[in-house]
Design an enzyme around this catalytic site. Structure first.
Site, PDB file in Angstrom:
ATOM      1  N   ASP A  31     -53.613 132.919  90.501  1.00 56.75           N
ATOM      2  CA  ASP A  31     -52.482 131.734  90.786  1.00 56.75           C
ATOM      3  C   ASP A  31     -51.806 131.804  89.432  1.00 56.75           C
ATOM      4  O   ASP A  31     -53.109 131.410  88.563  1.00 56.75           O
ATOM      5  CB  ASP A  31     -53.969 130.347  90.779  1.00 56.75           C
ATOM      6  N   ILE A  32     -50.873 130.958  89.805  1.00 53.55           N
ATOM      7  CA  ILE A  32     -49.955 131.113  88.134  1.00 53.55           C
ATOM      8  C   ILE A  32     -50.564 129.060  87.754  1.00 53.55           C
ATOM      9  O   ILE A  32     -49.615 128.828  86.975  1.00 53.55           O
ATOM     10  CB  ILE A  32     -48.243 131.578  88.663  1.00 53.55           C
ATOM     11  N   GLN A  99     -50.937 121.766 101.283  1.00 54.89           N
ATOM     12  CA  GLN A  99     -50.364 123.107 101.238  1.00 54.89           C
ATOM     13  C   GLN A  99     -49.004 122.949 100.680  1.00 54.89           C
ATOM     14  O   GLN A  99     -47.760 122.383 100.667  1.00 54.89           O
ATOM     15  CB  GLN A  99     -50.002 123.786 102.520  1.00 54.89           C
ATOM     16  N   HIS A 105     -53.555 131.499 102.355  1.00 57.79           N
ATOM     17  CA  HIS A 105     -53.753 131.710 101.295  1.00 57.79           C
ATOM     18  C   HIS A 105     -55.206 130.991 101.649  1.00 57.79           C
ATOM     19  O   HIS A 105     -55.110 129.947 102.111  1.00 57.79           O
ATOM     20  CB  HIS A 105     -52.792 131.769 100.586  1.00 57.79           C
ATOM     21  N   HIS A 107     -57.899 129.850  98.873  1.00 52.27           N
ATOM     22  CA  HIS A 107     -57.960 130.012  96.407  1.00 52.27           C
ATOM     23  C   HIS A 107     -59.697 129.729  96.601  1.00 52.27           C
ATOM     24  O   HIS A 107     -60.579 129.593  97.178  1.00 52.27           O
ATOM     25  CB  HIS A 107     -57.682 127.841  96.704  1.00 52.27           C
TER      26      HIS A 107
END
Length: 147
Positions: A31-32, A99, A105, A107
């Site tokens: 995750d960025i 979201q 997705h 996490h």
């Protein structure tokens, strides 16, 4: 597939990412905007908007990949892992549930006892019990709807 889906771009290689693992059905990448170092996202290769739309086989594949990643995150550093003390698995379904990318997705967030390494804080108090009468009524309602 929506033309503007960043995660579909990651799947097809047109958007940058920091890949961690992949298989025939899923892709896992960092995750960025991480909650903690090593925060990984797991997505299905096929576009599904959210938890309510993802086919069961893609959901199962994402869950298995999340488990694989969790094992890596909690593995000792000598084995290439991060030595995390635990893992949070999170899915946000819909904008009110946080979201922000509308491609399903999960996490996979490593957690640490050391608060210097762990920046994630819960937005609610899981140690405060609900009202038993309200819980009972809600359970009956949901049980009836779930069949």
């Amino acid at each position: 597939m929506p033309a503007h889906c960043i995660f579909c771009g990651i799947v097809d290689g047109t958007a940058p990412s920091y890949p961690v693992a992949e298989d025939a059905a899923t892709v896992a990448f960092l995750d960025i905007n991480p909650a903690n170092a090593g925060h990984v996202l797991v997505i299905p290769r096929a576009h599904s908007r959210d938890l309510l739309e993802i086919p069961a086989d893609d959901l199962a594949a994402c869950s298995l990949m999340a488990q694989r990643i969790a094992r890596v995150l909690t593995a000792p550093t000598a084995d290439g892992g991060l030595g995390a003390d635990g893992v949070n698995l999170l899915n946000c379904c819909g904008a009110p549930a946080w979201q922000t990318v509308f491609h399903f997705h999960l996490h996979v967030i490593p957690r640490y006892r050391d608060t210097g390494r762990d920046q994630l804080r819960l937005p609610w108090r899981p140690d405060v019990p609900g009202d038993p009468a309200e819980l009972s009524a809600l359970a009956a309602q949901l049980s009836a709807a779930a069949g």
